[in-house]
Design a protein around this motif. Structure first.
Motif, PDB file in Angstrom:
ATOM      1  N   SER A 167      63.719 -29.452 -53.882  1.00 34.38           N
ATOM      2  CA  SER A 167      63.634 -28.328 -52.964  1.00 34.38           C
ATOM      3  C   SER A 167      62.248 -28.244 -52.335  1.00 34.38           C
ATOM      4  N   GLY A 168      61.229 -28.425 -53.155  1.00 34.61           N
ATOM      5  CA  GLY A 168      59.858 -28.391 -52.651  1.00 34.61           C
ATOM      6  C   GLY A 168      59.641 -29.464 -51.600  1.00 34.61           C
ATOM      7  N   VAL A 169      60.114 -30.676 -51.911  1.00 34.18           N
ATOM      8  CA  VAL A 169      59.962 -31.785 -50.983  1.00 34.18           C
ATOM      9  C   VAL A 169      60.727 -31.494 -49.692  1.00 34.18           C
ATOM     10  N   ALA A 170      61.961 -30.999 -49.859  1.00 35.40           N
ATOM     11  CA  ALA A 170      62.775 -30.732 -48.676  1.00 35.40           C
ATOM     12  C   ALA A 170      62.120 -29.672 -47.796  1.00 35.40           C
ATOM     13  N   ARG A 171      61.540 -28.677 -48.433  1.00 39.94           N
ATOM     14  CA  ARG A 171      60.855 -27.646 -47.657  1.00 39.94           C
ATOM     15  C   ARG A 171      59.663 -28.217 -46.906  1.00 39.94           C
ATOM     16  N   GLY A 172      59.059 -29.233 -47.533  1.00 36.69           N
ATOM     17  CA  GLY A 172      57.917 -29.860 -46.875  1.00 36.69           C
ATOM     18  C   GLY A 172      58.345 -30.685 -45.675  1.00 36.69           C
ATOM     19  N   ILE A 173      59.501 -31.339 -45.799  1.00 35.63           N
ATOM     20  CA  ILE A 173      59.933 -32.258 -44.748  1.00 35.63           C
ATOM     21  C   ILE A 173      60.582 -31.514 -43.582  1.00 35.63           C
ATOM     22  N   PHE A 174      61.475 -30.564 -43.922  1.00 29.46           N
ATOM     23  CA  PHE A 174      62.214 -29.895 -42.857  1.00 29.46           C
ATOM     24  C   PHE A 174      61.484 -28.641 -42.382  1.00 29.46           C
ATOM     25  N   PRO A 175      61.660 -28.307 -41.114  1.00 28.74           N
ATOM     26  CA  PRO A 175      61.008 -27.094 -40.598  1.00 28.74           C
ATOM     27  C   PRO A 175      61.573 -25.828 -41.249  1.00 28.74           C
TER      28      PRO A 175
ATOM     29  N   ILE B  78      42.817 -29.660 -54.300  1.00 27.55           N
ATOM     30  CA  ILE B  78      42.690 -28.227 -54.045  1.00 27.55           C
ATOM     31  C   ILE B  78      44.063 -27.677 -53.660  1.00 27.55           C
ATOM     32  N   SER B  79      44.412 -26.547 -54.226  1.00 29.30           N
ATOM     33  CA  SER B  79      45.694 -25.937 -53.888  1.00 29.30           C
ATOM     34  C   SER B  79      45.694 -25.495 -52.423  1.00 29.30           C
ATOM     35  N   TYR B  80      46.753 -25.859 -51.664  1.00 27.84           N
ATOM     36  CA  TYR B  80      46.834 -25.430 -50.268  1.00 27.84           C
ATOM     37  C   TYR B  80      46.905 -23.912 -50.187  1.00 27.84           C
ATOM     38  N   TYR B  81      47.628 -23.327 -51.132  1.00 31.56           N
ATOM     39  CA  TYR B  81      47.921 -21.900 -51.039  1.00 31.56           C
ATOM     40  C   TYR B  81      46.799 -21.043 -51.618  1.00 31.56           C
ATOM     41  N   ASN B  82      46.360 -21.378 -52.859  1.00 34.90           N
ATOM     42  CA  ASN B  82      45.321 -20.558 -53.498  1.00 34.90           C
ATOM     43  C   ASN B  82      43.914 -20.948 -53.110  1.00 34.90           C
ATOM     44  N   LYS B  83      43.778 -22.095 -52.435  1.00 33.55           N
ATOM     45  CA  LYS B  83      42.477 -22.631 -52.006  1.00 33.55           C
ATOM     46  C   LYS B  83      41.521 -22.804 -53.183  1.00 33.55           C
ATOM     47  N   SER B  84      42.044 -23.010 -54.403  1.00 36.42           N
ATOM     48  CA  SER B  84      41.125 -23.247 -55.515  1.00 36.42           C
ATOM     49  C   SER B  84      41.529 -24.517 -56.252  1.00 36.42           C
ATOM     50  N   ASP B  85      40.674 -24.937 -57.170  1.00 35.98           N
ATOM     51  CA  ASP B  85      40.866 -26.205 -57.859  1.00 35.98           C
ATOM     52  C   ASP B  85      42.162 -26.162 -58.673  1.00 35.98           C
ATOM     53  N   ILE B 278      56.768 -22.341 -59.479  1.00 37.07           N
ATOM     54  CA  ILE B 278      57.792 -21.825 -58.565  1.00 37.07           C
ATOM     55  C   ILE B 278      57.145 -21.278 -57.295  1.00 37.07           C
ATOM     56  N   GLN B 279      55.949 -20.696 -57.449  1.00 38.70           N
ATOM     57  CA  GLN B 279      55.182 -20.276 -56.279  1.00 38.70           C
ATOM     58  C   GLN B 279      54.867 -21.472 -55.397  1.00 38.70           C
ATOM     59  N   ALA B 280      54.424 -22.561 -56.082  1.00 34.02           N
ATOM     60  CA  ALA B 280      54.039 -23.764 -55.351  1.00 34.02           C
ATOM     61  C   ALA B 280      55.228 -24.330 -54.594  1.00 34.02           C
ATOM     62  N   VAL B 281      56.423 -24.298 -55.228  1.00 37.64           N
ATOM     63  CA  VAL B 281      57.614 -24.804 -54.550  1.00 37.64           C
ATOM     64  C   VAL B 281      57.916 -23.948 -53.326  1.00 37.64           C
ATOM     65  N   ASN B 282      57.787 -22.646 -53.473  1.00 41.59           N
ATOM     66  CA  ASN B 282      58.094 -21.764 -52.364  1.00 41.59           C
ATOM     67  C   ASN B 282      57.133 -21.945 -51.196  1.00 41.59           C
ATOM     68  N   TYR B 283      55.846 -22.236 -51.501  1.00 39.06           N
ATOM     69  CA  TYR B 283      54.864 -22.399 -50.435  1.00 39.06           C
ATOM     70  C   TYR B 283      54.586 -23.859 -50.121  1.00 39.06           C
ATOM     71  N   VAL B 284      55.409 -24.773 -50.669  1.00 44.32           N
ATOM     72  CA  VAL B 284      55.217 -26.205 -50.472  1.00 44.32           C
ATOM     73  C   VAL B 284      53.769 -26.598 -50.760  1.00 44.32           C
ATOM     74  N   ASP B 285      53.278 -26.151 -51.906  1.00 36.48           N
ATOM     75  CA  ASP B 285      51.894 -26.425 -52.299  1.00 36.48           C
ATOM     76  C   ASP B 285      51.871 -27.748 -53.073  1.00 36.48           C
ATOM     77  N   ILE B 286      51.870 -28.864 -52.309  1.00 37.98           N
ATOM     78  CA  ILE B 286      52.073 -30.180 -52.914  1.00 37.98           C
ATOM     79  C   ILE B 286      51.069 -30.523 -54.028  1.00 37.98           C
ATOM     80  N   PRO B 287      49.777 -30.262 -53.882  1.00 46.57           N
ATOM     81  CA  PRO B 287      48.858 -30.624 -54.974  1.00 46.57           C
ATOM     82  C   PRO B 287      49.247 -29.955 -56.292  1.00 46.57           C
ATOM     83  N   VAL B 288      49.632 -28.694 -56.231  1.00 50.52           N
ATOM     84  CA  VAL B 288      50.014 -28.000 -57.457  1.00 50.52           C
ATOM     85  C   VAL B 288      51.302 -28.602 -58.025  1.00 50.52           C
ATOM     86  N   ILE B 289      52.284 -28.863 -57.144  1.00 50.63           N
ATOM     87  CA  ILE B 289      53.538 -29.437 -57.615  1.00 50.63           C
ATOM     88  C   ILE B 289      53.286 -30.765 -58.319  1.00 50.63           C
TER      89      ILE B 289
END
Lengths: 323, 321, 328
Positions: A167-175, B78-85, B278-289
Motif C-alpha cells: 500500500s505504501g509503495v502504491a501510494r508512492g507510485i500512483f497520484p 531523514i524522515s520526509y514527514y517528521n524531518k528528523s533522523d 502506519i503513519q509512514a505508510v499513510n504519508y508515503v514516508d519511504i525512509p521510515v518504511i
C-alpha cells in the motif's frame, strides 16, 4: 395386456420406491451426512453462513436504502439508535450513522464487499498456489527449489505487514486522487501474494508422491504432455486438502481485509467493507453511538466463526485421521 | 554447534541483505527522494546538485553498497514527514513495541500452555467443548475487534484500565520502560491481551493436538506398561515431547506478532514502532518504511536464531543430526 | 503343565469394539492358562487378536474396546475388573510388556538413565543412587558395553538391536512375574533377531519369569517356546506343547501354518500356502470361522462353532474327530 400392466405397475413402483429409499438411506447413512447429522453446530453455521451470503449478495434487493446514493439519506436522520431503543425510528432497524445513513443497508453492502474481496483473493491464491505446486512437484530440481524458497520467504512475511508495504509503495507510485480506487487491488494482491504458499506446498507434496508412481511414469513414456499428466492425473488427488485450505482461507481473507480496512489502507469510505464500517464507527464509540460499530463487528465475527466451523467440519470429514 | 551457529549467522545476514535490497529498491523507484528533501521552489540546478551530492547518479550497485554501509552505521536517512533522523525516531519507539510484544508472548505462553494441557487431559466433555469453541472464537475474532471490545468493557464500562498510552514510564538512557510503574503495567495489559489472543489460540490448539498425538505413541504405551504413574506420564513423558513444536511456533509467529502490533498500537494509541510505521505508510514516508522493514527483519532473524538455540538445548535428537 | 502352578488364566474372554454400525467382536471366548516359568507362544495372522489379548491382560485397551464376558485371573485374583489405580500398581511390577518396535518404544527426549531409574523407583523403595546402580547392572546384564557411560545417552544414539535390549531391561527391571512380549523381534534385522530372542529366553529362565510371546513367526515359536496357542479370527483354535504343535498339528489352520515354513532337509516342490485370507471381523462366517479356507471341511462346519477339545496331544477346536495325519 392391460392386466399385465396393471399387475406390473405397482410392483415396478414399489421396486422404484424401494430403490429410492435405498438411495436415500444410503445417503443418509453415509459418513458425510452422518457426521453432519451429528453436528448441530455445523448445521447452524451452514445456515447462518448461507443467510449472510444471500443477504450480502442480494444487497440491492434486501437493503431498504442505497447508502451510496446521497439523495437517499439526510443529515436530519443522523445518529438515530436502533429501533428497539427509546429514541429509535421504525425506518432504521439498526439505527443510522453520523451522516444519517441506514446502518442495516450499510451492513449488507459491507458484507458484499468483504465477501467479494475474500472470494476473489482466495480464488487467485488457490489458482496460483495449485499451479506453482504442480510445477514444483512435477518438475522438481531447480524450479522446485526456487519456488519453495520463495514460498518459505513469503510464509514468514505476515500478510498485514506485506499489505501495508504494498500500500505504501502504491501510494508512492500512483497520484493521490487514485488512492481510493487502487486500494481494492492492493488488498487482493497482498492477500494473494501471502496466501498461495499453503496450496503450493500441499499440491507439491501430492505431486511428488504421484509423479513417482508407475502410472504417471507410464503416461510419460507414452508421450502424454506434462500439462496433461499434471491436470488429469495429479490434480484430482489434491482436491480435498485444497478445498479444506480454501474454506479456512476465506475466513482468514475476510478478516485480513477487515483489519486492513480498519487500519485505513483497505477499502475506502465510499466503498465500505465491514472493516471500514468498524473503523468509522470506532471513532464515535466514545460519544455513545455503539450501534455503528457493534453490528458490523458482530457480523464480521459471526461470519468468520461460521466459515471456520464449516471448514473444520469439512476437514474432519475428508480426513478422519486428523480428528 | 559452532558450525550450526555460523550457518545460522550466514543465513541471517543473507535475509537482512535481501530485505535491505527490497527497501533500497523502494527508495529508488517509489517517489523521488529529492522531492521529499528540497523546497518546492528550488531551481533545477539546485536539484541537480543535491542529486549529485546524494550520489543518486551513481550505478545501482555502488548505490546499494553505500545504502547497506549507511545502514550498518545506523544512518537510515531523514524522515520526509517528521524531518528528523529516522534511526532516532525508531529507537525512541522501539522499547514500547518490544515491551508490548514481550508481555504478549509471556501471556500467550502461560495461558496457551495451561489451556492446551488442560483441554487435552480434561475428561469433562463440557469443558472440552468450551475450550474448543473458545479456540474457534480466538481464530475468528480479529485482533482489532478484540481490542475494541476490551476497551469498551474495561475502559468505558468498568473504567479499570486505561484505553490508550503507556502510562508512566521510567527512562534508562536509550531505553524507556513502562513495566516498572503501576500505571505502566495497567496500560500494557489491554494491548498485550488483545495482541496475545491469536497466539494463545495457536499455542493451545497446537499443544492439544501434540499431546493427543503423543499419548498414542508407543513409548507412552510402554511407559504405562511399566507402571509409571499417570501424573509422570502426563506431565513429564508426554509434555516434554509435546512442548517442542510450541517452541518452534513461537519463533515463526514473532513476525506475525510484530506485524499485528501495528494493529494493536493503532487501537490503543500505543506509542511504538507500529504506530510510526502506519503513519509512514499513510504519508508515503519511504525512509521510515524501509528502516522499519530492515529493523523488523533483524529482530525476526535474531529471535529465530535464539529460538533455534533453545530448541537445540531442549531436543537431544538434533545435536547429532 | 501338570506339575507347574498356573499363574495366570484367561477364561472365556470376549472383547468388543464399539462402532456406530454395531459392535465388532474382536475376541470370542478366549481361554488359556499360563504356568509359572513357561514361555507361551501365541501365533496367528495379523488381526487374529494376539496383541489384543496381550493388551487385555495388561489392562491397556483403547477406550473403544470393552471386555464383554469372561475373566482374567492372576494368582487367584480376578484382575480384569480392577480399578485403574490397582491395575497400574500391577503393571511393571507384576506384569510387564515388551512392544514390537524398539525405535518407538523408548521416549526420545529422556535419557536411558531417566527412563530406567524412574521405572525402578516407581516400584522399589530404593535411593536414587541405588536405582542408578541397579540400572547400570541391568544394562550390563542385557549386554550393553560401557553401561555406566552409555546410560547417560538418549535412545537415538543406540542401534535398533541395542534399543530392544534396553527395552528388555526396562521391562524386566523390577523382576515382574509375567512379561507379555508383543512381536519383540519383528522390527529387527534378521541377524539380531535370534540374539535378542535368546537373551530374552535366558533372562526369563534365570529369573523364572513367565512369558507370553506374541508372534506371527512359527520359527520363533519353535526356537524358544514351551507351549503354543494358535489364534485365528479372534479365537484360539489350538493349544498345546510346542513339540506336539510342530510335529502333530491337529487343526487344519495349524497344519497350514506349519506347511508354510521352509525346512532344511525336506524336499518339497513348493511351499504350500493357505488359500484365501482371514475374514474381516465385520463379516465373519457362521460356524467354524476357518471353514471357507479349510481343505478338510465337512458337513456342519458352516453351522456349528467348534469348542476347544483336549485330544491326546493338543487341545483343538475342530469338528472332525479323526486326526489329520490319518486323513492324509
Amino acid at each position: 395386456m392391460n392386466d399385465l400392466i396393471a399387475t406390473q405397475e405397482p410392483s415396478l413402483k414399489r421396486r422404484w420406491g424401494a430403490k429410492m429409499t435405498d438411495i436415500v438411506s444410503s445417503v443418509w447413512d453415509s459418513d458425510i451426512v452422518y457426521s453432519l447429522r451429528n453436528s448441530k453446530v455445523t448445521i447452524v453455521s451452514f445456515i447462518v453462513m448461507a443467510v449472510i451470503l444471500i443477504l450480502g449478495l442480494g444487497a440491492d434487493l434486501f437493503a431498504p436504502t442505497n447508502p451510496f446514493d446521497p439523495t437517499s439519506f439526510s443529515l436530519f436522520d443522523s445518529e438515530i439508535p436502533p429501533v428497539w431503543t427509546d429514541s429509535g425510528d421504525s425506518r432504521f432497524i439498526l439505527g443510522t450513522d453520523i451522516q444519517g445513513r441506514d446502518v442495516y443497508s450499510l451492513l449488507l453492502y459491507g458484507v458484499r464487499i468483504s465477501l467479494m474481496v475474500g472470494f476473489v483473493s482466495v480464488l487467485l491464491s488457490l489458482v496460483l498456489g495449485v499451479v506453482l505446486g504442480l510445477i514444483s512437484g512435477y518438475f522438481g530440481g531447480k524450479v522446485d527449489a526456487l519456488i519453495m524458497r520463495i514460498a518459505d520467504a513469503m510464509l514468514s512475511f505476515p500478510t498485514i505487514m506485506f499489505a501495508l508495504l504494498v500500500s505504501g509503495v502504491a501510494r508512492g507510485i500512483f497520484p493521490k486522487e487514485m488512492h481510493g480506487d487502487i486500494s481494492v487491488y492492493v488488498i487482493i494482491f497482498s492477500i494473494t501474494a501471502t496466501g498461495w504458499m499453503q496450496y503450493a506446498r500441499t499440491v507439491r507434496g501430492a505431486a511428488l508422491l504421484e509423479s513417482g508412481k508407475e502410472y504417471v511414469q507410464a503416461a510419460r513414456v507414452m508421450g502424454s504432455s506434462s500439462a496433461r499428466i499434471m491436470f488429469k492425473h495429479i490434480l484430482p488427488n489434491t482436491i480435498s486438502p485444497v478445498l479444506v485450505i480454501g474454506t479456512l482461507h476465506i475466513a482468514l481473507a475476510v478478516l485480513t481485509e477487515a483489519t486492513l480496512s480498519f487500519l485505513g489502507v483497505g477499502m475506502p469510505p465510499n466503498q465500505p467493507s465491514l472493516g471500514t464500517l468498524i473503523n468509522e464507527g470506532n471513532q464515535y464509540l466514545f460519544s455513545g453511538q455503539w450501534w455503528v460499530v457493534l453490528f458490523p463487528a458482530m457480523v464480521l465475527v459471526v461470519l468468520a466463526l461460521c466459515v471456520n466451523l464449516v471448514g473444520d467440519w469439512i476437514r474432519d470429514v475428508l480426513n478422519p485421521k486428523l480428528r | 554447534m559452532f558450525v550450526f551457529l555460523l550457518k545460522r549467522a550466514a543465513q541471517a545476514i543473507g535475509i537482512v541483505l535481501v530485505v535491505a535490497f527490497l527497501s533500497f529498491v523502494m527508495f529508488q523507484f517509489v517517489g523521488d527522494p529529492i522531492e521529499g528533501m528540497i523546497s518546492e521552489n528550488a531551481t533545477q540546478q539546485e536539484r541537480d546538485e543535491l542529486r549529485e551530492s546524494l550520489g543518486l547518479n551513481d550505478g545501482v550497485i555502488v548505490q546499494y553498497t553505500r545504502f547497506v554501509k549507511n545502514m550498518a552505521q545506523g544512518n537510515f536517512g531523514i524522515s520526509y514527514y517528521n524531518k528528523s533522523d529516522v534511526l532516532s525516531l525508531i529507537i525512541e519507539r522501539l522499547p514500547a513495541t518490544l515491551e508490548l510484544v514481550f508481555v504478549a508472548v509471556v501471556i500467550s505462553l502461560v495461558v496457551g500452555i495451561l489451556l492446551g494441557v488442560w483441554s487435552a487431559y480434561s475428561r469433562n466433555g463440557l469443558m472440552k467443548n468450551t475450550v474448543q469453541i473458545l479456540s474457534l472464537v480466538g481464530v475468528s475474532l480479529p485482533s482489532f475487534v478484540a481490542g475494541i471490545l476490551l476497551i469498551v468493557v474495561f475502559s468505558v464500562w468498568l473504567k479499570w484500565l486505561p484505553s490508550h498510552g503507556r502510562g508512566e514510564i521510567v527512562e534508562f538512557g536509550y531505553w524507556s520502560s513502562g513495566l516498572l510503574t503501576l500505571s505502566g503495567l495497567k496500560a500494557v495489559l489491554l494491548p498485550a491481551i488483545s495482541l496475545s489472543l491469536f497466539m494463545i489460540t495457536m499455542i493451545m490448539r497446537l499443544l492439544k493436538s501434540e499431546i493427543q498425538e503423543t499419548m498414542r505413541a508407543d513409548y507412552i504405551r510402554f511407559a504405562k506398561a511399566r507402571g509409571i504413574s499417570e501424573r509422570s506420564i502426563k506431565y513429564k513423558h508426554v509434555l516434554k515431547n509435546s512442548i517442542l513444536p510450541v517452541v518452534t511456533i513461537i519463533g515463526l509467529q514473532v513476525g506475525g506478532l510484530i506485524a499485528f502490533a501495528v494493529v494493536t498500537e493503532t487501537i490503543f494509541q500505543w506509542p511504538g514502532m507500529g504506530l510510526l510505521f502506519i503513519q509512514a505508510v499513510n504519508y508515503v514516508d519511504i525512509p521510515v518504511i524501509s528502516a522499519y522493514l530492515v529493523i523488523v527483519a533483524i529482530m525476526f532473524v535474531v529471535i529465530n536464531t535464539f529460538v533455534d538455540l533453545i530448541y537445540l538445548l531442549v531436543d537431544p535428537r538434533i545435536k547429532v543430526s | 503343565m501338570d506339575d507347574k502352578q498356573v499363574i495366570l488364566s484367561v477364561k472365556g474372554l470376549c472383547l468388543e469394539f464399539s462402532h456406530r454400525k454395531g459392535a465388532i467382536k474382536a475376541l470370542r471366548d478366549i481361554s488359556f492358562d499360563m504356568c509359572q516359568g513357561e514361555i507361551l507362544g501365541v501365533v496367528g495372522e495379523s488381526g487374529a487378536g494376539k496383541s489384543l489379548t496381550g493388551s487385555a491382560i495388561m489392562g491397556l485397551l483403547d477406550d473403544s474396546a470393552a471386555i464383554t464376558a469372561g475373566e482374567i485371573v492372576y494368582q487367584g485374583q480376578r484382575i480384569d475388573n480392577l480399578d485403574d489405580a490397582s491395575r497400574q500398581a500391577l503393571r511393571g511390577k507384576e506384569i510387564s510388556a515388551i512392544f514390537q518396535d524398539p525405535l518407538t518404544s523408548l521416549n526420545p527426549v529422556l535419557t536411558i538413565e531417566e527412563q530406567l531409574t524412574e521405572t525402578i523407583l516407581t516400584h522399589l523403595p530404593l535411593s536414587q543412587s541405588e536405582a542408578l546402580e541397579k540400572a547400570i547392572a541391568l544394562l550390563e546384564e542385557v549386554g550393553i558395553a560401557q553401561a555406566a557411560e552409555r546410560i547417560k545417552q538418549y535412545p537415538h544414539q543406540f542401534s535398533g538391536g541395542m534399543r530392544q535390549r534396553i527395552v528388555i531391561a526396562l521391562a524386566l527391571c523390577v523382576d515382574p512375574f509375567i512379561v507379555i512380549a508383543d512381536e519383540p523381534t519383528t522390527a529387527l534385522d534378521v541377524s539380531v533377531q535370534s540374539q535378542v530372542l535368546q537373551l530374552l529366553k535366558r533372562l526369563c529362565k534365570q529369573h523364572g519369569t513367565t512369558v507370553m510371546l506374541v508372534t506371527h513367526d512359527m520359527g520363533v515359536i519353535a526356537e524358544v517356546c514351551d507351549r503354543v496357542a494358535v489364534m485365528y479370527a479372534g479365537e484360539v483354535v489350538e493349544i498345546g506343547k510346542v513339540h506336539d504343535i510342530v510335529k502333530h498339528p491337529q487343526h487344519p489352520y495349524t497344519v497350514g501354518l506349519m506347511d508354510s515354513i521352509p525346512r532344511i532337509g525336506v524336499r518339497k516342490k513348493r511351499l504350500s500356502q493357505i488359500s484365501g485370507s482371514m475374514p474381516r471381523l465385520t463379516e465373519l462366517p457362521c460356524g467354524c470361522k476357518f471353514h471357507p479356507r479349510c481343505q478338510f471341511k465337512q458337513f456342519g462346519c458352516d453351522t456349528t462353532t467348534p469348542c476347544l477339545k483336549q485330544t491326546t496331544t493338543t487341545a483343538v477346536a475342530c469338528l472332525r474327530d479323526i486326526s489329520i495325519e490319518e486323513h492324509i
